[in-house]
Each structure stands twice: as C-alpha cells, then as structure tokens.
Design an enzyme around this catalytic site. Structure first.
Site, PDB file in Angstrom:
ATOM      1  CE  LYS A  74      -3.167  -2.420   3.072  1.00 51.66           C
ATOM      2  NZ  LYS A  74      -3.670  -2.421   4.459  1.00 51.66           N
ATOM      3  CD  GLU A 130       8.601  -0.995  -3.625  1.00 50.17           C
ATOM      4  OE1 GLU A 130       7.923  -0.316  -2.832  1.00 50.17           O
ATOM      5  OE2 GLU A 130       9.012  -2.136  -3.363  1.00 50.17           O
ATOM      6  CG  ASP A 131       6.801   2.163  -0.063  1.00 50.06           C
ATOM      7  OD1 ASP A 131       7.586   1.331  -0.569  1.00 50.06           O
ATOM      8  OD2 ASP A 131       6.097   1.886   0.923  1.00 50.06           O
ATOM      9  CG  ASP A 134      15.187  -0.884   5.111  1.00 55.37           C
ATOM     10  OD1 ASP A 134      16.407  -0.703   5.163  1.00 55.37           O
ATOM     11  OD2 ASP A 134      14.495  -1.063   6.126  1.00 55.37           O
ATOM     12  CG  PHE A 184      10.624   2.589  10.463  1.00 56.12           C
ATOM     13  CD1 PHE A 184      10.849   1.419   9.745  1.00 56.12           C
ATOM     14  CD2 PHE A 184       9.315   3.041  10.606  1.00 56.12           C
ATOM     15  CE1 PHE A 184       9.793   0.708   9.186  1.00 56.12           C
ATOM     16  CE2 PHE A 184       8.257   2.335  10.049  1.00 56.12           C
ATOM     17  CZ  PHE A 184       8.488   1.167   9.346  1.00 56.12           C
ATOM     18  CB  VAL A 185      10.682   7.748   7.265  1.00 56.14           C
ATOM     19  CG1 VAL A 185      12.043   8.330   7.614  1.00 56.14           C
ATOM     20  CG2 VAL A 185      10.770   6.908   5.988  1.00 56.14           C
TER      21      VAL A 185
HETATM   22  P1  IMP Z   1      12.975  -3.866   1.814  1.00 53.68           P
HETATM   23  O1  IMP Z   1      12.473  -5.150   1.284  1.00 53.68           O
HETATM   24  O2  IMP Z   1      13.825  -4.030   3.045  1.00 53.68           O
HETATM   25  O3  IMP Z   1      13.669  -3.001   0.772  1.00 53.68           O
HETATM   26  O4  IMP Z   1      11.733  -3.070   2.356  1.00 53.68           O
HETATM   27  C1  IMP Z   1      10.847  -2.509   1.487  1.00 53.68           C
HETATM   28  C2  IMP Z   1       9.457  -2.330   2.067  1.00 53.68           C
HETATM   29  O5  IMP Z   1       9.467  -2.261   3.486  1.00 53.68           O
HETATM   30  C3  IMP Z   1       8.916  -1.020   1.560  1.00 53.68           C
HETATM   31  O6  IMP Z   1       8.191  -1.191   0.368  1.00 53.68           O
HETATM   32  C4  IMP Z   1       8.073  -0.562   2.723  1.00 53.68           C
HETATM   33  O7  IMP Z   1       6.762  -1.047   2.577  1.00 53.68           O
HETATM   34  C5  IMP Z   1       8.727  -1.168   3.951  1.00 53.68           C
HETATM   35  N1  IMP Z   1       9.651  -0.210   4.603  1.00 53.68           N
HETATM   36  C6  IMP Z   1      11.000  -0.204   4.577  1.00 53.68           C
HETATM   37  N2  IMP Z   1      11.497   0.822   5.269  1.00 53.68           N
HETATM   38  C7  IMP Z   1      10.440   1.515   5.743  1.00 53.68           C
HETATM   39  C8  IMP Z   1      10.302   2.725   6.533  1.00 53.68           C
HETATM   40  O8  IMP Z   1      11.263   3.403   6.943  1.00 53.68           O
HETATM   41  N3  IMP Z   1       9.020   3.108   6.799  1.00 53.68           N
HETATM   42  C9  IMP Z   1       7.923   2.426   6.372  1.00 53.68           C
HETATM   43  N4  IMP Z   1       8.010   1.313   5.620  1.00 53.68           N
HETATM   44  C10 IMP Z   1       9.260   0.850   5.324  1.00 53.68           C
HETATM   45 MG    MG Z   2       4.930  -1.140   3.870  1.00 54.73          MG
END
Ligand code: IMP
Ligand code: MG
Length: 211
Positions: A74, A130-131, A134, A184-185
C-alpha cells in the site's frame, strides 16, 4: 436565501483556506503533538517539487512508449497518485500488493504477493513505482516475478532509497526521489502497523515496535 446544497464553488474555496491553515507551512498541526513522530525528513513542498521533476523525466523518457505503471501497495499509493498526474502520457495503471514486514519495523526476509496484477505484461513497458527501498529484498523479489512475465522493458521508480542500500545495478533503479538516512520513516503513504499513511509529509518514527 441560503446556498443550495452541493454548492461546489463555495466548498472549494473553504477547502483551500483550511488547507493553508492546517497543512505544511510551518503552522502547528495535530501531527506535531504526536510523541511517536520525530523531525520532518521531507516536507510537503519538497516532495511535490521532486515528484514533478520525476514526472517530467518519465514523460521525456517514455514519450515513444507509454508506460504501464505498477504501483506497489500500500505504501506507494500516494506517491503513485501524485506521480501519475505529473506524467503527461497516456499511461496505464495497475497495482500489486506485497508484504515483507508484517507489523514490525525490521524486514522479516519473507515477501508475499497479497494481490497480483490484472494486466498482462507481455510486450509492455513496465515502470514499477515503489515507496521505499530498505534492504532491497522486496524489489529484488518483485523484479524477478515481473521479468518472468515477458515485459518489453522493466524499470523502477522509488520515492525513497535508504543510504543503507548497497548499490545494486540489477535492481534497474532508474528513478529515485530522495536518498535518506537509514531511519524508519512514516507518512505520504508509508506506515507503521497501518498508521500514519495519511501524514502529508515524511517524518522519522521514534517509538519502538508497535504494540
Ligand atoms: P525492503 O524489502 O527491506 O527493501 O523493504 C521494502 C518495504 O518495506 C517497503 O516497500 C516498505 O513497505 C517497507 N519499509 C521499509 N522501510 C520503511 C520505513 O522506513 N518506513 C515504512 N516502511 C518501510
Ligand atoms: Mg509497507
């Protein structure tokens, strides 16, 4: 005589006035009183300016091949809604929902597809929206899944990339809104346990794991 019900002109004017009072321009809002929220990382204005720039770049790059934007739900819903309006091309939209975190603020290492696309990707120019990146795990998984469906091209636009991410050429990260510190944001679509998605700017989340 009172104004007829549904006087949209009148409502529009008052809506705009309220926005100016409560929103982004340094005026205290309810959000400022929330002890779980830390400093503003990106203001409403900074986000809007960058989204407009990204929209211009995408408009230029995809002029001859209108893209299919794939929003990752979302978290990307707000970014996608704004970005799509800054792209001046007859694009198409579809959505996927994936879950990698559950309720925690650290990656679980498990990515699940909760909702798949409706549109066939064969021969399409797919731009994943993508949002935030991380660990890059979610995107890496998503990319493999989408590439297997035979798109003509596949690129990624992420609003945020944490500086903790190792540069990974394999992720086809063509457009990045902002590089941010590995904190974390929340806000502008990003949540913690489904909260704060409607925060208009992006702020540090201070509290620990949600109860
Ligand atoms: P990744 O797989 O570790 O790259 O994480 C990606 C997903 O984790 C993103 O699409 C977000 O939904 C969630 N996410 C990662 N970091 C944050 C953050 O700082 N705040 C909120 N959601 C996050
Ligand atoms: Mg998320």
């Amino acid at each position: 005589m009172s104004a007829p019900v549904g006087d949209l002109a009148g409502q529009g004017a008052s809506g705009a006035d309220l926005g100016a009072l409560s929103g982004s321009r340094g005026v205290l809002s309810e959000w400022d009183a929330d002890p779980a929220l830390g400093r503003v990382v990106l203001s409403v204005e900074q986000i809007a300016r960058r989204v407009a720039e990204l929209g211009k770049m995408i408009t230029a790059d995809y002029a001859s091949r209108p893209p299919l934007l794939v929003g990752v739900l979302k978290g990307a819903f707000m970014f996608l809604a704004d970005l799509a309006r800054e792209i001046q091309l007859p694009l198409e939209l579809d959505f996927m929902a994936v879950s990698s975190y559950g309720r925690a603020t650290k990656t679980s290492g498990v990515v699940r597809i909760l909702k798949d696309l409706d549109i066939d990707l064969t021969g399409r120019h797919v731009l994943v929206v993508e949002d935030i990146l991380d660990s890059g795990l979610t995107l890496s998984y998503l990319r493999k899944s989408l590439l297997a469906r035979g798109p003509e091209s596949l690129a990624v636009c992420s609003l945020l990339v944490k500086r903790s991410v190792q540069p990974r050429p394999d992720l086809e990260l063509a457009y990045v809104g902002f590089h941010i510190e590995p904190e974390f944001v929340v806000g502008y679509g990003l949540d913690v346990a489904e909260r704060y998605r409607n925060l208009p700017d992006i702020r540090v989340y201070l509290a620990g794991e949600p109860a």
